[in-house]
Design a protein around this motif. Structure first.
Motif, PDB file in Angstrom:
ATOM      1  N   THR A  78       0.834  -1.209   0.000  1.00  0.00           N
ATOM      2  CA  THR A  78       0.000   0.000   0.000  1.00  0.00           C
ATOM      3  C   THR A  78       0.865   1.254   0.000  1.00  0.00           C
ATOM      4  OG1 THR A  78      -1.700  -1.178   1.235  1.00  0.00           O
ATOM      5  CG2 THR A  78      -1.846   1.217   1.215  1.00  0.00           C
ATOM      6  N   LEU A  79       1.894   1.287   0.847  1.00  0.00           N
ATOM      7  CA  LEU A  79       2.800   2.436   0.889  1.00  0.00           C
ATOM      8  C   LEU A  79       3.544   2.610  -0.434  1.00  0.00           C
ATOM      9  CD1 LEU A  79       4.272   2.195   4.498  1.00  0.00           C
ATOM     10  CD2 LEU A  79       2.699   3.903   3.611  1.00  0.00           C
ATOM     11  N   SER A  80       3.947   1.502  -1.038  1.00  0.00           N
ATOM     12  CA  SER A  80       4.638   1.578  -2.322  1.00  0.00           C
ATOM     13  C   SER A  80       3.732   2.151  -3.409  1.00  0.00           C
ATOM     14  CB  SER A  80       5.127   0.189  -2.747  1.00  0.00           C
ATOM     15  OG  SER A  80       6.068  -0.305  -1.828  1.00  0.00           O
ATOM     16  N   ILE A  81       2.480   1.733  -3.418  1.00  0.00           N
ATOM     17  CA  ILE A  81       1.532   2.238  -4.404  1.00  0.00           C
ATOM     18  C   ILE A  81       1.301   3.731  -4.193  1.00  0.00           C
ATOM     19  CG2 ILE A  81      -0.883   2.132  -5.165  1.00  0.00           C
ATOM     20  CD1 ILE A  81      -0.732  -0.921  -4.629  1.00  0.00           C
ATOM     21  N   LEU A  82       1.106   4.145  -2.937  1.00  0.00           N
ATOM     22  CA  LEU A  82       0.922   5.567  -2.644  1.00  0.00           C
ATOM     23  C   LEU A  82       2.143   6.381  -3.054  1.00  0.00           C
ATOM     24  CD1 LEU A  82      -0.868   5.500   0.823  1.00  0.00           C
ATOM     25  CD2 LEU A  82      -1.807   6.280  -1.343  1.00  0.00           C
ATOM     26  N   LEU A  83       3.331   5.869  -2.764  1.00  0.00           N
ATOM     27  CA  LEU A  83       4.555   6.569  -3.128  1.00  0.00           C
ATOM     28  C   LEU A  83       4.667   6.712  -4.640  1.00  0.00           C
ATOM     29  CD1 LEU A  83       7.219   7.861  -2.287  1.00  0.00           C
ATOM     30  CD2 LEU A  83       8.247   5.607  -2.332  1.00  0.00           C
ATOM     31  N   MET A  84       4.343   5.657  -5.383  1.00  0.00           N
ATOM     32  CA  MET A  84       4.404   5.736  -6.844  1.00  0.00           C
ATOM     33  C   MET A  84       3.389   6.738  -7.381  1.00  0.00           C
ATOM     34  SD  MET A  84       5.277   1.869  -8.200  1.00  0.00           S
ATOM     35  CE  MET A  84       3.684   1.234  -7.811  1.00  0.00           C
ATOM     36  N   LEU A  85       2.193   6.774  -6.805  1.00  0.00           N
ATOM     37  CA  LEU A  85       1.193   7.742  -7.240  1.00  0.00           C
ATOM     38  C   LEU A  85       1.660   9.177  -6.989  1.00  0.00           C
ATOM     39  CD1 LEU A  85      -2.189   6.126  -6.136  1.00  0.00           C
ATOM     40  CD2 LEU A  85      -1.461   6.678  -8.462  1.00  0.00           C
ATOM     41  N   VAL A  86       2.204   9.406  -5.820  1.00  0.00           N
ATOM     42  CA  VAL A  86       2.685  10.751  -5.495  1.00  0.00           C
ATOM     43  C   VAL A  86       3.823  11.148  -6.435  1.00  0.00           C
ATOM     44  CG1 VAL A  86       3.920  12.098  -3.749  1.00  0.00           C
ATOM     45  CG2 VAL A  86       1.927  10.746  -3.103  1.00  0.00           C
ATOM     46  N   LEU A  87       4.754  10.248  -6.672  1.00  0.00           N
ATOM     47  CA  LEU A  87       5.868  10.557  -7.561  1.00  0.00           C
ATOM     48  C   LEU A  87       5.409  10.734  -9.001  1.00  0.00           C
ATOM     49  CD1 LEU A  87       8.655   8.201  -6.158  1.00  0.00           C
ATOM     50  CD2 LEU A  87       8.473  10.681  -5.894  1.00  0.00           C
ATOM     51  N   HIS A  88       4.432   9.936  -9.411  1.00  0.00           N
ATOM     52  CA  HIS A  88       3.935  10.014 -10.779  1.00  0.00           C
ATOM     53  C   HIS A  88       3.106  11.285 -11.008  1.00  0.00           C
ATOM     54  CE1 HIS A  88       2.426   8.843 -14.667  1.00  0.00           C
ATOM     55  NE2 HIS A  88       1.183   9.018 -14.235  1.00  0.00           N
ATOM     56  N   LEU A  89       2.210  11.579 -10.092  1.00  0.00           N
ATOM     57  CA  LEU A  89       1.335  12.729 -10.252  1.00  0.00           C
ATOM     58  C   LEU A  89       1.999  14.034  -9.824  1.00  0.00           C
ATOM     59  CD1 LEU A  89      -1.977  11.177  -8.866  1.00  0.00           C
ATOM     60  CD2 LEU A  89      -1.341  11.526 -11.262  1.00  0.00           C
ATOM     61  N   GLY A  90       3.048  13.910  -9.066  1.00  0.00           N
ATOM     62  CA  GLY A  90       3.716  15.110  -8.560  1.00  0.00           C
ATOM     63  C   GLY A  90       3.086  15.539  -7.254  1.00  0.00           C
ATOM     64  N   TYR A  91       3.841  16.248  -6.478  1.00  0.00           N
ATOM     65  CA  TYR A  91       3.339  16.716  -5.197  1.00  0.00           C
ATOM     66  C   TYR A  91       3.536  18.214  -5.128  1.00  0.00           C
ATOM     67  CZ  TYR A  91       2.856  17.487  -0.230  1.00  0.00           C
ATOM     68  OH  TYR A  91       2.444  17.967   0.980  1.00  0.00           O
ATOM     69  N   SER A  92       2.485  18.912  -4.843  1.00  0.00           N
ATOM     70  CA  SER A  92       2.602  20.346  -4.625  1.00  0.00           C
ATOM     71  C   SER A  92       1.597  20.744  -3.569  1.00  0.00           C
ATOM     72  CB  SER A  92       2.330  21.124  -5.915  1.00  0.00           C
ATOM     73  OG  SER A  92       0.998  20.953  -6.300  1.00  0.00           O
ATOM     74  N   HIS A  93       1.865  21.840  -2.920  1.00  0.00           N
ATOM     75  CA  HIS A  93       0.945  22.352  -1.931  1.00  0.00           C
ATOM     76  C   HIS A  93       0.927  23.864  -2.035  1.00  0.00           C
ATOM     77  CE1 HIS A  93       4.403  23.503   0.541  1.00  0.00           C
ATOM     78  NE2 HIS A  93       4.897  22.350   0.199  1.00  0.00           N
ATOM     79  N   ASP A  94      -0.147  24.419  -1.565  1.00  0.00           N
ATOM     80  CA  ASP A  94      -0.308  25.862  -1.621  1.00  0.00           C
ATOM     81  C   ASP A  94      -0.424  26.363  -0.193  1.00  0.00           C
ATOM     82  OD1 ASP A  94      -0.601  28.387  -2.591  1.00  0.00           O
ATOM     83  OD2 ASP A  94      -2.721  28.169  -3.054  1.00  0.00           O
ATOM     84  N   ILE A  95       0.700  26.721   0.371  1.00  0.00           N
ATOM     85  CA  ILE A  95       0.713  27.209   1.736  1.00  0.00           C
ATOM     86  C   ILE A  95       0.487  28.710   1.700  1.00  0.00           C
ATOM     87  CG2 ILE A  95       2.095  27.493   3.817  1.00  0.00           C
ATOM     88  CD1 ILE A  95       3.583  24.962   3.041  1.00  0.00           C
ATOM     89  N   LYS A  96      -0.513  29.166   2.391  1.00  0.00           N
ATOM     90  CA  LYS A  96      -0.837  30.595   2.460  1.00  0.00           C
ATOM     91  C   LYS A  96      -0.031  31.198   3.605  1.00  0.00           C
ATOM     92  CE  LYS A  96      -3.954  30.370  -0.751  1.00  0.00           C
ATOM     93  NZ  LYS A  96      -3.560  30.746  -2.076  1.00  0.00           N
ATOM     94  N   MET A  97       1.141  31.746   3.258  1.00  0.00           N
ATOM     95  CA  MET A  97       2.021  32.238   4.294  1.00  0.00           C
ATOM     96  C   MET A  97       2.942  33.313   3.734  1.00  0.00           C
ATOM     97  SD  MET A  97       4.727  30.044   6.591  1.00  0.00           S
ATOM     98  CE  MET A  97       5.375  29.201   5.171  1.00  0.00           C
ATOM     99  N   ALA A  98       3.248  34.296   4.569  1.00  0.00           N
ATOM    100  CA  ALA A  98       4.257  35.303   4.260  1.00  0.00           C
ATOM    101  C   ALA A  98       5.206  35.363   5.448  1.00  0.00           C
ATOM    102  CB  ALA A  98       3.607  36.665   4.024  1.00  0.00           C
ATOM    103  N   ILE A  99       6.463  35.619   5.167  1.00  0.00           N
ATOM    104  CA  ILE A  99       7.474  35.673   6.226  1.00  0.00           C
ATOM    105  C   ILE A  99       8.057  37.071   6.273  1.00  0.00           C
ATOM    106  CG2 ILE A  99       9.668  34.742   7.048  1.00  0.00           C
ATOM    107  CD1 ILE A  99       8.938  32.162   5.472  1.00  0.00           C
ATOM    108  N   PHE A 100       8.019  37.666   7.459  1.00  0.00           N
ATOM    109  CA  PHE A 100       8.567  38.994   7.696  1.00  0.00           C
ATOM    110  C   PHE A 100       9.681  38.858   8.732  1.00  0.00           C
ATOM    111  CE2 PHE A 100       4.295  39.508   6.238  1.00  0.00           C
ATOM    112  CZ  PHE A 100       4.295  40.659   5.467  1.00  0.00           C
ATOM    113  N   GLU A 101      10.863  39.376   8.409  1.00  0.00           N
ATOM    114  CA  GLU A 101      11.983  39.305   9.351  1.00  0.00           C
ATOM    115  C   GLU A 101      12.475  40.706   9.674  1.00  0.00           C
ATOM    116  OE1 GLU A 101      16.493  37.879   9.026  1.00  0.00           O
ATOM    117  OE2 GLU A 101      15.043  36.235   8.870  1.00  0.00           O
ATOM    118  N   ILE A 102      12.578  40.988  10.954  1.00  0.00           N
ATOM    119  CA  ILE A 102      13.109  42.261  11.426  1.00  0.00           C
ATOM    120  C   ILE A 102      14.414  41.960  12.147  1.00  0.00           C
ATOM    121  CG2 ILE A 102      12.711  44.250  12.922  1.00  0.00           C
ATOM    122  CD1 ILE A 102       9.655  43.618  12.585  1.00  0.00           C
TER     123      ILE A 102
END
Length: 157
Positions: A4-28
């Motif tokens: 099951t883990l191997s199948i999930l890993l192949m799907l993720v690698l095949h379809l690609g993995y991306s995420h949309d993190i809504k974040m901004a970083i401010f440094e003072i």
């Protein structure tokens, strides 16, 4: 289980993995000439924010001027109880991010208290976080601001 883990890993690698993190970083932080601020914001989200905030000016407006106006409205930094003045010196457009660099005009020489109010992009994007990094007085501290917590105060004694 391994299958099951191997199948999930192949799907993720095949379809690609991306995420949309809504974040901004401010440094003072501080250097020999005073306080500096840098910010890294999602390019697409920040441009959408400027377009929504300044619909008449955005298509033909000065991006640096609009960014400056927006940040001065949504970002407030008080040092030892006194308001600071933000100066944006540079905007760099990356492939996915916009990097802002600037300085904070402040009269204090010894920093005892820093109050940050940051509502940048919070009202337009659900789940957006603003990460505040303070590198002052030989200490490094980080805070997460969002719709539920728009300000924080750090004390240095």
């Amino acid at each position: 289980m391994k299958k099951t883990l191997s199948i999930l890993l192949m799907l993720v690698l095949h379809l690609g993995y991306s995420h949309d993190i809504k974040m901004a970083i401010f440094e003072i932080s501080e250097n020999e000439s005073g306080l500096i601020i840098s910010a890294s914001l999602d390019k697409e989200d920040f441009l959408k924010t400027l377009a929504a905030t300044f619909p008449a000016e955005f298509p033909k407006g000065d991006i640096m001027g609009l960014a400056f106006e927006y940040l001065n409205d949504k970002l407030a930094i008080n040092i030892n109880g006194a308001c600071t003045s933000l100066v944006i010196n540079e905007i760099e457009f990356g492939r996915l991010n916009i990097h802002l660099k600037g300085s904070l005009k402040v009269g204090a020489t010894k920093i005892r208290e820093v109050e940050v109010r940051n509502t940048c992009m919070i009202d337009l994007f659900e789940g957006h976080d603003n990460i505040i990094k303070l590198k002052l007085n030989n200490r490094s501290r980080s805070f997460r601001l969002n719709k539920n917590r728009t300000s924080t105060t750090a004390f240095y004694e």
